[in-house]
Enzyme design. Structure first.
Site, mmCIF file in Angstrom:
data_model
loop_
_atom_site.group_PDB
_atom_site.id
_atom_site.type_symbol
_atom_site.label_atom_id
_atom_site.label_comp_id
_atom_site.label_asym_id
_atom_site.label_seq_id
_atom_site.Cartn_x
_atom_site.Cartn_y
_atom_site.Cartn_z
ATOM 1 N N TYR A 116 -15.435 1.055 -6.427
ATOM 2 C CA TYR A 116 -16.851 1.710 -6.153
ATOM 3 C C TYR A 116 -17.682 1.672 -7.302
ATOM 4 C CZ TYR A 116 -13.871 3.815 -2.422
ATOM 5 O OH TYR A 116 -12.986 3.548 -1.628
ATOM 6 N N LYS A 156 0.866 -1.181 0.152
ATOM 7 C CA LYS A 156 0.094 -0.012 0.077
ATOM 8 C C LYS A 156 0.927 1.158 -0.099
ATOM 9 C CE LYS A 156 -3.497 2.411 2.818
ATOM 10 N NZ LYS A 156 -4.651 2.268 3.870
ATOM 11 N N ARG A 161 -10.831 9.930 1.957
ATOM 12 C CA ARG A 161 -10.548 10.801 3.351
ATOM 13 C C ARG A 161 -11.951 11.787 3.582
ATOM 14 N NH1 ARG A 161 -4.108 10.980 3.243
ATOM 15 N NH2 ARG A 161 -3.737 8.901 2.999
ATOM 16 N N SER A 184 -10.585 5.508 -4.507
ATOM 17 C CA SER A 184 -11.338 6.737 -4.433
ATOM 18 C C SER A 184 -10.990 7.899 -5.446
ATOM 19 C CB SER A 184 -11.513 7.465 -3.105
ATOM 20 O OG SER A 184 -10.182 7.738 -2.374
ATOM 21 N N GLU A 239 7.604 -6.816 0.992
ATOM 22 C CA GLU A 239 6.155 -6.549 1.557
ATOM 23 C C GLU A 239 5.334 -7.857 1.341
ATOM 24 O OE1 GLU A 239 5.315 -4.778 4.276
ATOM 25 O OE2 GLU A 239 6.164 -2.919 3.824
ATOM 26 N N LYS A 294 -2.258 -1.393 -3.844
ATOM 27 C CA LYS A 294 -3.157 -0.222 -3.728
ATOM 28 C C LYS A 294 -2.393 0.880 -3.730
ATOM 29 C CE LYS A 294 -6.029 1.928 -0.295
ATOM 30 N NZ LYS A 294 -6.496 1.926 0.925
ATOM 31 N N LYS A 323 1.139 10.068 5.593
ATOM 32 C CA LYS A 323 1.577 8.614 5.993
ATOM 33 C C LYS A 323 2.581 8.083 5.626
ATOM 34 C CE LYS A 323 -3.667 8.038 6.739
ATOM 35 N NZ LYS A 323 -4.841 7.018 6.600
HETATM 36 C C1 PBG Z 1 -7.249 3.340 5.841
HETATM 37 C C2 PBG Z 1 -7.686 3.324 4.263
HETATM 38 C C3 PBG Z 1 -7.451 4.067 3.204
HETATM 39 C C4 PBG Z 1 -7.868 3.764 2.146
HETATM 40 C C5 PBG Z 1 -8.609 2.358 2.675
HETATM 41 N N1 PBG Z 1 -8.268 2.201 3.674
HETATM 42 C C6 PBG Z 1 -6.966 5.693 3.300
HETATM 43 C C7 PBG Z 1 -5.548 5.793 3.579
HETATM 44 O O1 PBG Z 1 -4.470 5.072 3.872
HETATM 45 O O2 PBG Z 1 -5.443 7.046 4.204
HETATM 46 C C8 PBG Z 1 -8.275 4.470 0.923
HETATM 47 C C9 PBG Z 1 -9.358 3.940 0.193
HETATM 48 C C10 PBG Z 1 -9.799 4.597 -1.134
HETATM 49 O O3 PBG Z 1 -8.999 5.855 -1.447
HETATM 50 O O4 PBG Z 1 -10.491 4.568 -1.883
HETATM 51 N N2 PBG Z 1 -6.415 2.746 6.209
#
Ligand code: PBG
Length: 354
Positions: free
Chosen positions: A341, A222, A232, A302, A261, A276, A245
């Protein structure tokens, strides 16, 4: 006197025409790649990758509310659902043939604190929703994030000491969160926090508490990505997130690190792995699938959804075609399935035979 035939000197144009004709005559193609593309039936017949409803996981947003649906401003077409509506949509998903849903909570600000303690509350929004969905729609898979960001006042996935995100202390809390979700009936725990060692800790705790059949889908690779922006907004952490992050999510420049990983998460007991975001990281999807040959998923996040929908709303691209093409790309790259989505929309289209 015999008339003399005047041989005209060829014009440059005539010389060119002759050269082009000669080149065409000598093409001598035995393999014409276009033959198989000549008609729809033929294109369908030779298509290597097929997108089916069984490839889809539907991420959805939950909120504690009297209102059934409230729109997510940054994700047109996506709503936050209250529990009753989430149950209805889960039933709809099952009817469409979507194998699994992935709910995410919008947690009231008053319930957020520094350690994300609401995540451990067996009566929290997620746990209540999972119980309600399992009771009404037992045949659908429920995939639940293990991460603290919806629950922390600072918006990070773990707990903090000053500016630092603590690894081992976070893992302890995430493990308890995973157990609460498994107790509520989650079929799959999806650690999305990127702390080191969390998959192993969660696996051990699940096994020790009678949840040995609960699967783990690790957010294995990720990346620290700008493409999570609209998510968010959806769960209400964009305003609260302090900093970024990058000390726990991966650097977008890295590819070998993704292999490391994934290897670790598999050793620690992950049943499935996920990459991701999705489309900007298709090379990672392909590499991971090639290397490990395990169930590999991609998350069309998203921001990817929002880009396609926003451009379509402006008339800049055909939204439906872009949706299908983008999801097809994941399958072609080697993904066994995609969190998207678009899942209900694509599934409806497939059901209608489009
Ligand atoms: C949180 C999490 C995130 C997403 C899924 N789980 C956001 C982040 O790491 O800040 C993102 C999913 C998306 O953007 O559709 N741990």
């Amino acid at each position: 006197m015999a008339s003399r035939v005047v041989q005209p000197f060829p014009t440059p144009q005539a010389r060119q025409d002759e050269a082009v004709q000669k080149a065409a005559d000598t093409l001598g193609l035995t393999r014409r790649m276009r033959r198989n593309r000549k008609a729809d039936w033929s294109r369908r017949l030779v298509r290597e990758t097929v997108l089916t409803t069984a490839d889809l996981i539907w991420p959805m947003f939950l909120v504690d509310s009297q209102t059934a649906r409230s729109p997510v401003a940054w994700m047109p077409g996506v709503d936050r659902l209250n529990i009753e509506e989430a149950v209805r949509q889960a039933a709809h998903a099952a009817e469409l043939g979507i194998p699994a849903i992935a709910p995410f909570p919008f947690v009231e600000k008053s319930l957020r604190d520094a350690t994300g303690s609401e995540a451990l509350n067996a009566r929290n929004l997620m746990c209540r929703a999972v119980r309600a969905i399992k009771a009404e729609v037992p045949q659908i898979g429920i995939i639940c994030d293990a991460a603290l960001d919806p629950y922390t006042s600072h918006g990070h996935d773990g707990v903090m000491a000053g500016e630092r995100i603590l690894n081992d202390a976070s893992v302890r809390i995430l493990t308890q969160q995973a157990l609460a979700l498994a107790d509520a009936g989650a079929d799959v725990i999806a650690p999305s926090d990127m702390m080191d060692g969390r998959v192993g800790a969660i696996r051990a705790a699940l096994d020790a508490s009678g949840h040995e059949d609960v699967q783990i889908m690790a957010y294995a690779a990720k990346y620290a990505s700008a493409f999570y922006g609209p998510f968010r907004d959806a769960i209400g952490t964009n305003a609260t997130l302090i900093g970024d992050k990058r000390t726990y999510q991966m650097d977008p420049g890295n590819s070998d690190e993704a292999i490391a990983e994934v290897a670790l998460d598999l050793e620690e007991g992950a049943d499935m792995v996920m990459i991701k975001p999705g489309m900007p990281y298709l090379d990672i999807v392909a590499r991971v699938k090639d290397h490990f040959r395990v169930p590999t998923f991609a998350y069309q996040v998203s921001g990817e959804y929002a880009m396609i929908v926003a451009a379509a709303q402006n008339g800049w691209l055909d939204g439906d075609k872009a949706m299908v093409e983008s999801l097809m790309a994941f399958k072609r790259a080697g993904a066994d399935g995609v969190l998207s989505y678009f899942a209900p929309k694509l599934a409806s289209r497939l059901k209608a035979g489009l």
